[in-house]
Design a protein around this motif. Sequence first.
Motif, PDB file in Angstrom:
ATOM      1  N   LYS A 185       0.620  -1.226  -0.099  1.00 26.40           N
ATOM      2  CA  LYS A 185      -0.021   0.168  -0.155  1.00 26.40           C
ATOM      3  C   LYS A 185       0.898   1.333  -0.182  1.00 26.40           C
ATOM      4  CE  LYS A 185      -4.112  -1.780   2.344  1.00 26.40           C
ATOM      5  NZ  LYS A 185      -5.303  -1.245   3.455  1.00 26.40           N
ATOM      6  N   ARG A 203       0.509   5.644  -0.293  1.00 20.65           N
ATOM      7  CA  ARG A 203      -0.114   6.849  -0.211  1.00 20.65           C
ATOM      8  C   ARG A 203       0.519   8.085  -0.792  1.00 20.65           C
ATOM      9  NH1 ARG A 203      -4.373   4.566   2.284  1.00 20.65           N
ATOM     10  NH2 ARG A 203      -4.269   3.528   4.217  1.00 20.65           N
ATOM     11  N   THR A 216       3.391   3.412   3.250  1.00 24.79           N
ATOM     12  CA  THR A 216       2.860   2.957   4.305  1.00 24.79           C
ATOM     13  C   THR A 216       2.804   1.413   4.111  1.00 24.79           C
ATOM     14  OG1 THR A 216       0.543   2.822   3.319  1.00 24.79           O
ATOM     15  CG2 THR A 216       1.165   4.683   4.923  1.00 24.79           C
TER      16      THR A 216
END
Length: 77
Positions: free
Chosen positions: A27, A29, A36
């Motif tokens: 993931k 961001r 993350t």
Amino acid sequence: MNDTVGLPSVRVIDTTGDQLLAVSQLKMRAGGLLPTGFFTKEGVAVIRGILRRELIVKGLIRHPLTVLRLIALVSVE
């Protein structure tokens, strides 16, 4: 040719299918600027693969932001 001029600054040289799958599950961001996904089980496996030279990325040290954006690009989440 595909109209690419020169060599890219970041290249994945050698890896396995499992390593690429693990990278695609990370993931990310903020367009790759906030990694993350490295704090998960899959992220630790990717870092371990880099340290064991199972996943070789040229330009990792010289272009860290480009590497993070590359990971965000191949990430499916």
